[in-house]
Motif scaffolding. Sequence first.
Motif, PDB file in Angstrom:
ATOM      1  N   PHE A  20     -29.041   1.717 -29.496  1.00  0.00           N
ATOM      2  CA  PHE A  20     -28.740   1.397 -28.107  1.00  0.00           C
ATOM      3  C   PHE A  20     -27.441   0.616 -28.012  1.00  0.00           C
ATOM      4  O   PHE A  20     -27.159  -0.224 -28.869  1.00  0.00           O
ATOM      5  CB  PHE A  20     -29.845   0.515 -27.496  1.00  0.00           C
ATOM      6  CG  PHE A  20     -31.197   1.143 -27.469  1.00  0.00           C
ATOM      7  CD1 PHE A  20     -31.571   1.982 -26.440  1.00  0.00           C
ATOM      8  CD2 PHE A  20     -32.109   0.876 -28.475  1.00  0.00           C
ATOM      9  CE1 PHE A  20     -32.833   2.542 -26.413  1.00  0.00           C
ATOM     10  CE2 PHE A  20     -33.377   1.430 -28.449  1.00  0.00           C
ATOM     11  CZ  PHE A  20     -33.733   2.278 -27.414  1.00  0.00           C
ATOM     12  N   PHE A  21     -26.686   0.879 -26.951  1.00  0.00           N
ATOM     13  CA  PHE A  21     -25.516   0.087 -26.596  1.00  0.00           C
ATOM     14  C   PHE A  21     -25.804  -0.513 -25.227  1.00  0.00           C
ATOM     15  O   PHE A  21     -26.078   0.223 -24.276  1.00  0.00           O
ATOM     16  CB  PHE A  21     -24.260   0.952 -26.524  1.00  0.00           C
ATOM     17  CG  PHE A  21     -23.851   1.515 -27.850  1.00  0.00           C
ATOM     18  CD1 PHE A  21     -22.987   0.820 -28.673  1.00  0.00           C
ATOM     19  CD2 PHE A  21     -24.339   2.737 -28.278  1.00  0.00           C
ATOM     20  CE1 PHE A  21     -22.616   1.341 -29.909  1.00  0.00           C
ATOM     21  CE2 PHE A  21     -23.975   3.270 -29.503  1.00  0.00           C
ATOM     22  CZ  PHE A  21     -23.113   2.565 -30.322  1.00  0.00           C
ATOM     23  N   LEU A  22     -25.758  -1.825 -25.133  1.00  0.00           N
ATOM     24  CA  LEU A  22     -26.048  -2.502 -23.881  1.00  0.00           C
ATOM     25  C   LEU A  22     -24.929  -2.248 -22.880  1.00  0.00           C
ATOM     26  O   LEU A  22     -23.753  -2.446 -23.181  1.00  0.00           O
ATOM     27  CB  LEU A  22     -26.212  -4.004 -24.124  1.00  0.00           C
ATOM     28  CG  LEU A  22     -26.579  -4.861 -22.925  1.00  0.00           C
ATOM     29  CD1 LEU A  22     -27.933  -4.434 -22.355  1.00  0.00           C
ATOM     30  CD2 LEU A  22     -26.590  -6.326 -23.302  1.00  0.00           C
ATOM     31  N   ARG A  23     -25.300  -1.808 -21.699  1.00  0.00           N
ATOM     32  CA  ARG A  23     -24.333  -1.614 -20.614  1.00  0.00           C
ATOM     33  C   ARG A  23     -24.403  -2.760 -19.621  1.00  0.00           C
ATOM     34  O   ARG A  23     -23.379  -3.242 -19.162  1.00  0.00           O
ATOM     35  CB  ARG A  23     -24.603  -0.308 -19.884  1.00  0.00           C
ATOM     36  CG  ARG A  23     -24.311   0.920 -20.721  1.00  0.00           C
ATOM     37  CD  ARG A  23     -24.603   2.197 -19.986  1.00  0.00           C
ATOM     38  NE  ARG A  23     -23.812   2.278 -18.759  1.00  0.00           N
ATOM     39  CZ  ARG A  23     -24.132   3.070 -17.730  1.00  0.00           C
ATOM     40  NH1 ARG A  23     -25.198   3.833 -17.788  1.00  0.00           N
ATOM     41  NH2 ARG A  23     -23.385   3.094 -16.665  1.00  0.00           N
ATOM     42  N   LYS A  24     -25.637  -3.174 -19.274  1.00  0.00           N
ATOM     43  CA  LYS A  24     -25.812  -4.198 -18.252  1.00  0.00           C
ATOM     44  C   LYS A  24     -27.177  -4.850 -18.433  1.00  0.00           C
ATOM     45  O   LYS A  24     -28.152  -4.165 -18.733  1.00  0.00           O
ATOM     46  CB  LYS A  24     -25.728  -3.561 -16.866  1.00  0.00           C
ATOM     47  CG  LYS A  24     -25.838  -4.524 -15.712  1.00  0.00           C
ATOM     48  CD  LYS A  24     -25.729  -3.777 -14.396  1.00  0.00           C
ATOM     49  CE  LYS A  24     -25.905  -4.745 -13.239  1.00  0.00           C
ATOM     50  NZ  LYS A  24     -25.901  -4.037 -11.959  1.00  0.00           N
ATOM     51  N   GLY A  25     -27.239  -6.161 -18.252  1.00  0.00           N
ATOM     52  CA  GLY A  25     -28.512  -6.872 -18.309  1.00  0.00           C
ATOM     53  C   GLY A  25     -28.586  -7.820 -19.487  1.00  0.00           C
ATOM     54  O   GLY A  25     -27.580  -8.118 -20.136  1.00  0.00           O
ATOM     55  N   ARG A  26     -29.797  -8.268 -19.747  1.00  0.00           N
ATOM     56  CA  ARG A  26     -30.017  -9.226 -20.828  1.00  0.00           C
ATOM     57  C   ARG A  26     -31.230  -8.802 -21.634  1.00  0.00           C
ATOM     58  O   ARG A  26     -32.262  -8.414 -21.083  1.00  0.00           O
ATOM     59  CB  ARG A  26     -30.240 -10.617 -20.251  1.00  0.00           C
ATOM     60  CG  ARG A  26     -30.309 -11.696 -21.312  1.00  0.00           C
ATOM     61  CD  ARG A  26     -30.218 -13.055 -20.708  1.00  0.00           C
ATOM     62  NE  ARG A  26     -31.514 -13.430 -20.171  1.00  0.00           N
ATOM     63  CZ  ARG A  26     -31.953 -14.673 -20.097  1.00  0.00           C
ATOM     64  NH1 ARG A  26     -31.186 -15.675 -20.507  1.00  0.00           N
ATOM     65  NH2 ARG A  26     -33.129 -14.935 -19.610  1.00  0.00           N
ATOM     66  N   LEU A  27     -31.106  -8.910 -22.949  1.00  0.00           N
ATOM     67  CA  LEU A  27     -32.180  -8.575 -23.880  1.00  0.00           C
ATOM     68  C   LEU A  27     -32.601  -9.818 -24.634  1.00  0.00           C
ATOM     69  O   LEU A  27     -31.764 -10.630 -25.037  1.00  0.00           O
ATOM     70  CB  LEU A  27     -31.705  -7.518 -24.880  1.00  0.00           C
ATOM     71  CG  LEU A  27     -31.298  -6.179 -24.279  1.00  0.00           C
ATOM     72  CD1 LEU A  27     -30.585  -5.325 -25.324  1.00  0.00           C
ATOM     73  CD2 LEU A  27     -32.507  -5.459 -23.734  1.00  0.00           C
ATOM     74  N   THR A  69     -28.732   0.842 -20.738  1.00  0.00           N
ATOM     75  CA  THR A  69     -28.177   1.080 -22.074  1.00  0.00           C
ATOM     76  C   THR A  69     -27.678   2.526 -22.182  1.00  0.00           C
ATOM     77  O   THR A  69     -28.041   3.383 -21.386  1.00  0.00           O
ATOM     78  CB  THR A  69     -29.237   0.891 -23.181  1.00  0.00           C
ATOM     79  OG1 THR A  69     -30.227   1.894 -23.052  1.00  0.00           O
ATOM     80  CG2 THR A  69     -29.869  -0.490 -23.130  1.00  0.00           C
ATOM     81  N   PHE A  70     -26.871   2.742 -23.189  1.00  0.00           N
ATOM     82  CA  PHE A  70     -26.621   4.092 -23.706  1.00  0.00           C
ATOM     83  C   PHE A  70     -27.527   4.208 -24.912  1.00  0.00           C
ATOM     84  O   PHE A  70     -27.632   3.286 -25.704  1.00  0.00           O
ATOM     85  CB  PHE A  70     -25.177   4.268 -24.173  1.00  0.00           C
ATOM     86  CG  PHE A  70     -24.170   4.375 -23.075  1.00  0.00           C
ATOM     87  CD1 PHE A  70     -24.201   5.437 -22.184  1.00  0.00           C
ATOM     88  CD2 PHE A  70     -23.182   3.418 -22.947  1.00  0.00           C
ATOM     89  CE1 PHE A  70     -23.262   5.538 -21.182  1.00  0.00           C
ATOM     90  CE2 PHE A  70     -22.240   3.510 -21.943  1.00  0.00           C
ATOM     91  CZ  PHE A  70     -22.269   4.564 -21.065  1.00  0.00           C
ATOM     92  N   GLU A  71     -28.229   5.327 -25.050  1.00  0.00           N
ATOM     93  CA  GLU A  71     -29.115   5.510 -26.205  1.00  0.00           C
ATOM     94  C   GLU A  71     -28.597   6.648 -27.043  1.00  0.00           C
ATOM     95  O   GLU A  71     -28.268   7.694 -26.554  1.00  0.00           O
ATOM     96  CB  GLU A  71     -30.532   5.820 -25.764  1.00  0.00           C
ATOM     97  CG  GLU A  71     -31.472   5.985 -26.904  1.00  0.00           C
ATOM     98  CD  GLU A  71     -32.916   6.262 -26.469  1.00  0.00           C
ATOM     99  OE1 GLU A  71     -33.690   6.661 -27.343  1.00  0.00           O
ATOM    100  OE2 GLU A  71     -33.252   6.083 -25.293  1.00  0.00           O
TER     101      GLU A  71
END
Length: 71
Positions: A20-27, A69-71
């Motif tokens: 996964f590549f995070l695009r927006k938000g919080r993990l 995310t981009f998966e």
Amino acid sequence: RKFKSAEILLEQGKHNNRLFFLRKGRLIIQVDGENVSELSSPGDVIGEMSLINRTPAVASVRADGEVLTFE
């Protein structure tokens, strides 16, 4: 891919075949049920070590609010 709040991206101890590549938000990163870190910068990568090493995930990763995310 869109994740809802509290949705799990990776689960500690489970095999992973996704990146996964995070695009927006919080993990939130958790080890043995404890929060140990967080990711919130666009471009952060999730799941690369378990994917490359073909080993179970060493941490759980869950969405803290809506995440893209981009998966």
